[in-house]
Design an enzyme around this catalytic site. Structure first.
Site, PDB file in Angstrom:
ATOM      1  N   GLY A   1       8.319  -1.116  12.573  1.00 14.62           N
ATOM      2  CA  GLY A   1       7.675  -0.070  11.767  1.00 14.62           C
ATOM      3  C   GLY A   1       7.042   1.019  12.620  1.00 14.62           C
TER       4      GLY A   1
ATOM      5  N   ILE B   1       0.991   4.348  10.890  1.00  9.67           N
ATOM      6  CA  ILE B   1       0.119   3.694  11.877  1.00  9.67           C
ATOM      7  C   ILE B   1       0.938   3.286  13.104  1.00  9.67           C
ATOM      8  CG2 ILE B   1      -1.584   1.871  12.268  1.00  9.67           C
ATOM      9  CD1 ILE B   1      -1.977   1.731   9.221  1.00  9.67           C
TER      10      ILE B   1
ATOM     11  N   LYS C   1      13.586   0.289  10.119  1.00  3.39           N
ATOM     12  CA  LYS C   1      14.677   0.486   9.158  1.00  3.39           C
ATOM     13  C   LYS C   1      14.823   1.949   8.746  1.00  3.39           C
ATOM     14  CE  LYS C   1      15.970  -1.357   4.586  1.00  3.39           C
ATOM     15  NZ  LYS C   1      15.450  -2.138   3.441  1.00  3.39           N
TER      16      LYS C   1
ATOM     17  N   ILE D   1      13.761  -5.807   9.397  1.00  6.48           N
ATOM     18  CA  ILE D   1      13.095  -7.030   9.895  1.00  6.48           C
ATOM     19  C   ILE D   1      13.542  -8.279   9.127  1.00  6.48           C
ATOM     20  CG2 ILE D   1      11.048  -5.938  10.914  1.00  6.48           C
ATOM     21  CD1 ILE D   1       9.470  -6.879   8.403  1.00  6.48           C
TER      22      ILE D   1
ATOM     23  N   THR E   1      -4.154  -6.326   5.982  1.00  9.98           N
ATOM     24  CA  THR E   1      -4.938  -5.286   5.293  1.00  9.98           C
ATOM     25  C   THR E   1      -6.160  -5.877   4.594  1.00  9.98           C
ATOM     26  OG1 THR E   1      -4.859  -3.856   3.330  1.00  9.98           O
ATOM     27  CG2 THR E   1      -3.213  -5.567   3.429  1.00  9.98           C
ATOM     28  N   ASP E   2      -7.163  -5.031   4.373  1.00 10.53           N
ATOM     29  CA  ASP E   2      -8.345  -5.500   3.616  1.00 10.53           C
ATOM     30  C   ASP E   2      -7.993  -5.812   2.164  1.00 10.53           C
ATOM     31  OD1 ASP E   2      -8.037  -2.878   2.678  1.00 10.53           O
ATOM     32  OD2 ASP E   2     -10.070  -2.229   3.192  1.00 10.53           O
ATOM     33  N   GLU E   3      -6.820  -5.332   1.707  1.00 11.77           N
ATOM     34  CA  GLU E   3      -6.457  -5.563   0.298  1.00 11.77           C
ATOM     35  C   GLU E   3      -6.168  -7.037   0.017  1.00 11.77           C
ATOM     36  OE1 GLU E   3      -4.126  -2.551  -1.540  1.00 11.77           O
ATOM     37  OE2 GLU E   3      -4.666  -1.078  -0.020  1.00 11.77           O
TER      38      GLU E   3
ATOM     39  N   TYR F   1       1.689  -5.327  -3.881  1.00 13.73           N
ATOM     40  CA  TYR F   1       1.581  -5.023  -2.443  1.00 13.73           C
ATOM     41  C   TYR F   1       0.630  -6.006  -1.763  1.00 13.73           C
ATOM     42  CZ  TYR F   1      -0.325  -2.868   1.793  1.00 13.73           C
ATOM     43  OH  TYR F   1      -0.782  -2.647   3.079  1.00 13.73           O
TER      44      TYR F   1
ATOM     45  N   LYS G   1       1.306  -8.907   1.134  1.00 11.96           N
ATOM     46  CA  LYS G   1       0.638  -8.891   2.448  1.00 11.96           C
ATOM     47  C   LYS G   1      -0.157 -10.182   2.667  1.00 11.96           C
ATOM     48  CE  LYS G   1       0.468  -6.035   5.134  1.00 11.96           C
ATOM     49  NZ  LYS G   1       1.355  -5.734   6.303  1.00 11.96           N
TER      50      LYS G   1
ATOM     51  N   ASN H   1      -6.449   3.538   6.232  1.00  5.61           N
ATOM     52  CA  ASN H   1      -6.356   4.427   7.378  1.00  5.61           C
ATOM     53  C   ASN H   1      -6.046   5.851   6.960  1.00  5.61           C
ATOM     54  OD1 ASN H   1      -5.199   2.846  10.412  1.00  5.61           O
ATOM     55  ND2 ASN H   1      -6.526   1.999   8.845  1.00  5.61           N
TER      56      ASN H   1
ATOM     57  N   TYR I   1      -7.572   8.926 -10.025  1.00  2.00           N
ATOM     58  CA  TYR I   1      -7.380   7.848 -10.999  1.00  2.00           C
ATOM     59  C   TYR I   1      -8.729   7.440 -11.613  1.00  2.00           C
ATOM     60  CZ  TYR I   1      -2.756   6.976  -8.854  1.00  2.00           C
ATOM     61  OH  TYR I   1      -1.473   7.076  -8.381  1.00  2.00           O
TER      62      TYR I   1
HETATM   63  P1  NAD Z   1       4.240   3.333   6.495  1.00  2.00           P
HETATM   64  O1  NAD Z   1       4.720   3.139   5.111  1.00  2.00           O
HETATM   65  O2  NAD Z   1       3.817   4.691   6.941  1.00  2.00           O
HETATM   66  O3  NAD Z   1       5.350   2.829   7.532  1.00  2.00           O
HETATM   67  C1  NAD Z   1       6.048   1.623   7.358  1.00  2.00           C
HETATM   68  C2  NAD Z   1       7.150   1.582   8.405  1.00  2.00           C
HETATM   69  O4  NAD Z   1       7.869   0.354   8.258  1.00  2.00           O
HETATM   70  C3  NAD Z   1       8.189   2.711   8.259  1.00  2.00           C
HETATM   71  O5  NAD Z   1       8.499   3.224   9.521  1.00  2.00           O
HETATM   72  C4  NAD Z   1       9.384   2.014   7.617  1.00  2.00           C
HETATM   73  O6  NAD Z   1      10.614   2.633   7.906  1.00  2.00           O
HETATM   74  C5  NAD Z   1       9.280   0.628   8.245  1.00  2.00           C
HETATM   75  N1  NAD Z   1       9.940  -0.408   7.444  1.00  2.00           N
HETATM   76  C6  NAD Z   1       9.817  -0.625   6.105  1.00  2.00           C
HETATM   77  N2  NAD Z   1      10.596  -1.660   5.733  1.00  2.00           N
HETATM   78  C7  NAD Z   1      11.214  -2.111   6.862  1.00  2.00           C
HETATM   79  C8  NAD Z   1      12.112  -3.174   7.124  1.00  2.00           C
HETATM   80  N3  NAD Z   1      12.547  -3.966   6.131  1.00  2.00           N
HETATM   81  N4  NAD Z   1      12.518  -3.364   8.390  1.00  2.00           N
HETATM   82  C9  NAD Z   1      12.102  -2.557   9.398  1.00  2.00           C
HETATM   83  N5  NAD Z   1      11.248  -1.531   9.205  1.00  2.00           N
HETATM   84  C10 NAD Z   1      10.796  -1.317   7.949  1.00  2.00           C
HETATM   85  O7  NAD Z   1       3.069   2.280   6.668  1.00  2.00           O
HETATM   86  P2  NAD Z   1       1.687   2.365   7.447  1.00  2.00           P
HETATM   87  O8  NAD Z   1       0.683   2.995   6.565  1.00  2.00           O
HETATM   88  O9  NAD Z   1       1.929   2.900   8.810  1.00  2.00           O
HETATM   89  O10 NAD Z   1       1.327   0.820   7.533  1.00  2.00           O
HETATM   90  C11 NAD Z   1       1.732   0.026   8.658  1.00  2.00           C
HETATM   91  C12 NAD Z   1       1.195  -1.381   8.490  1.00  2.00           C
HETATM   92  O11 NAD Z   1      -0.227  -1.359   8.364  1.00  2.00           O
HETATM   93  C13 NAD Z   1       1.706  -2.081   7.234  1.00  2.00           C
HETATM   94  O12 NAD Z   1       1.936  -3.427   7.547  1.00  2.00           O
HETATM   95  C14 NAD Z   1       0.561  -1.948   6.249  1.00  2.00           C
HETATM   96  O13 NAD Z   1       0.568  -2.999   5.317  1.00  2.00           O
HETATM   97  C15 NAD Z   1      -0.630  -2.025   7.180  1.00  2.00           C
HETATM   98  N6  NAD Z   1      -1.841  -1.357   6.734  1.00  2.00           N
HETATM   99  C16 NAD Z   1      -1.812  -0.068   6.320  1.00  2.00           C
HETATM  100  C17 NAD Z   1      -3.005   0.569   5.958  1.00  2.00           C
HETATM  101  C18 NAD Z   1      -3.038   2.019   5.540  1.00  2.00           C
HETATM  102  O14 NAD Z   1      -4.112   2.513   5.146  1.00  2.00           O
HETATM  103  N7  NAD Z   1      -1.954   2.758   5.630  1.00  2.00           N
HETATM  104  C19 NAD Z   1      -4.214  -0.135   5.988  1.00  2.00           C
HETATM  105  C20 NAD Z   1      -4.192  -1.464   6.420  1.00  2.00           C
HETATM  106  C21 NAD Z   1      -3.008  -2.068   6.802  1.00  2.00           C
HETATM  107  P1  TYD Z   2      -4.287   4.848  -1.579  1.00  2.00           P
HETATM  108  O1  TYD Z   2      -4.282   5.873  -0.497  1.00  2.00           O
HETATM  109  O2  TYD Z   2      -3.067   4.678  -2.397  1.00  2.00           O
HETATM  110  O3  TYD Z   2      -4.732   3.486  -0.895  1.00  2.00           O
HETATM  111  P2  TYD Z   2      -5.107   2.052  -1.553  1.00  2.00           P
HETATM  112  O4  TYD Z   2      -4.681   2.019  -2.950  1.00  2.00           O
HETATM  113  O5  TYD Z   2      -4.278   1.160  -0.723  1.00  2.00           O
HETATM  114  O6  TYD Z   2      -6.554   1.897  -1.351  1.00  2.00           O
HETATM  115  O7  TYD Z   2      -5.488   5.151  -2.583  1.00  2.00           O
HETATM  116  C1  TYD Z   2      -6.812   5.260  -2.106  1.00  2.00           C
HETATM  117  C2  TYD Z   2      -7.723   5.354  -3.317  1.00  2.00           C
HETATM  118  O8  TYD Z   2      -7.435   6.567  -4.025  1.00  2.00           O
HETATM  119  C3  TYD Z   2      -7.493   4.233  -4.323  1.00  2.00           C
HETATM  120  O9  TYD Z   2      -8.738   3.885  -4.925  1.00  2.00           O
HETATM  121  C4  TYD Z   2      -6.583   4.857  -5.352  1.00  2.00           C
HETATM  122  C5  TYD Z   2      -7.027   6.304  -5.370  1.00  2.00           C
HETATM  123  N1  TYD Z   2      -5.959   7.273  -5.709  1.00  2.00           N
HETATM  124  C6  TYD Z   2      -6.194   8.220  -6.695  1.00  2.00           C
HETATM  125  O10 TYD Z   2      -7.287   8.289  -7.296  1.00  2.00           O
HETATM  126  N2  TYD Z   2      -5.184   9.100  -6.990  1.00  2.00           N
HETATM  127  C7  TYD Z   2      -3.981   9.057  -6.362  1.00  2.00           C
HETATM  128  O11 TYD Z   2      -3.098   9.887  -6.703  1.00  2.00           O
HETATM  129  C8  TYD Z   2      -3.764   8.088  -5.330  1.00  2.00           C
HETATM  130  C9  TYD Z   2      -2.457   8.019  -4.612  1.00  2.00           C
HETATM  131  C10 TYD Z   2      -4.786   7.207  -5.035  1.00  2.00           C
END
Ligand code: NAD
Ligand code: TYD
Length: 343
Positions: free
Chosen positions: A10, A15, A37, A63, A127-129, A152, A156, A182, A209
């Site tokens: 990824g 991230i 991917k 993966i 994730t914290d989720e 989701y 996770k 993040n 929302y």
């Molecule tokens: P993202 O959606 O930006 O990127 C996901 C990446 O994974 C992409 O490059 C995608 O092509 C790749 N991918 C998806 N399915 C795949 C597969 N089957 N095989 C190989 N590659 C694949 O995600 P992100 O926001 O960078 O998150 C990265 C990680 O951090 C994830 O595991 C997510 O659960 C975790 N995370 C994200 C956040 C956040 O706020 N974004 C917070 C906590 C944890």
């Molecule tokens: P998001 O970035 O989707 O992260 P997560 O659901 O994983 O926390 O959303 C962050 C917060 O913002 C969450 O409480 C949902 C809210 N949200 C909206 O209010 N409107 C939107 O269009 C989106 C995408 C999220």
């Protein structure tokens, strides 16, 4: 501790690409293989300036494909897998959940099997989720029970538990970090902060929302990367570490910061139909990571403001994304919600 050859799954996502950039700058001795991917969220251009570097290479693969993962690890003599690869958006998981189980659960399981077979260390990004939404007087600690509430989060949590099961059953050298929400460069604009920032820049409605009083810990991706680094270098094998700022704000407060940073009017805000099963509050205690000598550089306000500024300064990155397949998703997710909310 040094790692010679990392497989960063990824690594073309939000991230993952920030982590690759960070690691290459701070660990010049390492070679990195990005295994990705290239789904809609995975973008090679996130690392455009680095592909010429001989320390970085790309394997396009899934993966869930055990043979392909094994081959990549053997060919590149990998000693550490860092697993960022996932389907990551809660709203997408409500619209189409099955791929979340395929990639997040089965994909992580495949990585564990390869790590077991070849004797590799594996670091998993959780994730914290996974803690579910939590009451106002609590901050999640690593020993709390997992209580995920969206497809989701459930996928996770299953992955997180598989990783822990492999540590216990096979003594596999694993570590886990559970990250807060993040924000920062290269985040795909389906997530709230980049969606609201790019909508504001374009003068489009900002779909909040429900009442917008849900609480999130908005942490800068830079601090997530340094947190992962701290765990890789100094964390205890088999342990889980929360990574966030330890401070949360409401979504309405986040919107205010975005609008103020971009000098845009509050008139853009629309309260729309809430997300199904919307988690009300996430909040984590990050003392265990701090005890490794880590501390965040950004507070949540700075993190959100810095992210909004990045979108203002980098239109050439997100404009092509927003005019492509993203449009279809946006219509599906928001057209009905926004209809009739004009002020
Ligand atoms: P993202 O959606 O930006 O990127 C996901 C990446 O994974 C992409 O490059 C995608 O092509 C790749 N991918 C998806 N399915 C795949 C597969 N089957 N095989 C190989 N590659 C694949 O995600 P992100 O926001 O960078 O998150 C990265 C990680 O951090 C994830 O595991 C997510 O659960 C975790 N995370 C994200 C956040 C956040 O706020 N974004 C917070 C906590 C944890
Ligand atoms: P998001 O970035 O989707 O992260 P997560 O659901 O994983 O926390 O959303 C962050 C917060 O913002 C969450 O409480 C949902 C809210 N949200 C909206 O209010 N409107 C939107 O269009 C989106 C995408 C999220």
């Amino acid at each position: 501790m040094t790692f010679n050859n990392l497989l960063v799954t990824g690594g073309c996502g939000f991230i993952g690409s920030n982590f690759v950039r960070y690691w290459m700058a701070h660990h010049p001795e390492s070679h990195i293989v990005v295994y990705d991917k290239l789904t809609y969220a995975g973008r090679q251009e996130n690392l455009a300036d680095l592909w010429e570097d001989s320390r970085l290479s790309l394997v396009v693969g899934d993966i869930t494909d055990l043979d392909a993962v094994r081959r990549a690890c053997q060919e590149h003599q990998i000693d550490l897998i860092v697993n960022f690869a996932a389907e990551t958006h809660v709203d997408q998981s409500i619209l189409g959940p099955l791929v979340f189980t395929d990639t997040n659960v089965r994909g992580t399981h495949v990585l564990l099997e390869v790590a077991r077979e070849l004797g590799l260390r594996l670091h998993h990004i959780s994730t914290d989720e996974v803690y579910g939404h939590i009451r106002d007087d609590h901050q999640s600690v690593e020993t709390d029970e997992l209580a995920p509430r969206s497809p989701y989060a459930a996928s996770k949590a299953a992955a997180d538990q598989l990783v822990q099961a492999y540590a216990i059953t096979y003594d596999l050298p694993v570590t886990i970090t559970r990250g807060a929400n993040n924000v920062g460069p290269y985040q795909y604009p389906e997530k709230a902060v980049p969606l609201f920032s790019t909508n504001a820049i374009l003068g489009e409605a900002i779909p909040v929302y429900g009442d917008g009083l849900q609480m999130r810990d908005y942490a800068h991706v830079y601090d997530h990367c340094t947190g992962i680094e701290a765990v890789l270098l100094r964390g205890e094998i088999g342990e889980v570490y929360n990574v966030g700022t330890g401070r949360e704000m409401t979504n309405l407060e986040m919107v205010d910061i975005v609008l103020e940073t971009l000098s845009k009017s509050h008139d853009l805000v629309r309260h729309v139909t809430d997300r199904a099963g919307h988690d009300r509050r996430y909040s984590m205690n990050v003392d265990k990571l701090r005890a490794l000598g880590w501390q965040p550089r950004y507070d949540p306000k700075e993190a959100v403001a810095e992210a909004a500024r990045w979108y203002a300064d980098n239109r050439s990155w997100w404009e092509p994304i927003r005019s492509g397949e993203f449009r279809e998703y946006y219509e599906r997710q928001y057209a009905e919600r926004l209809a009739g909310t004009a002020q």
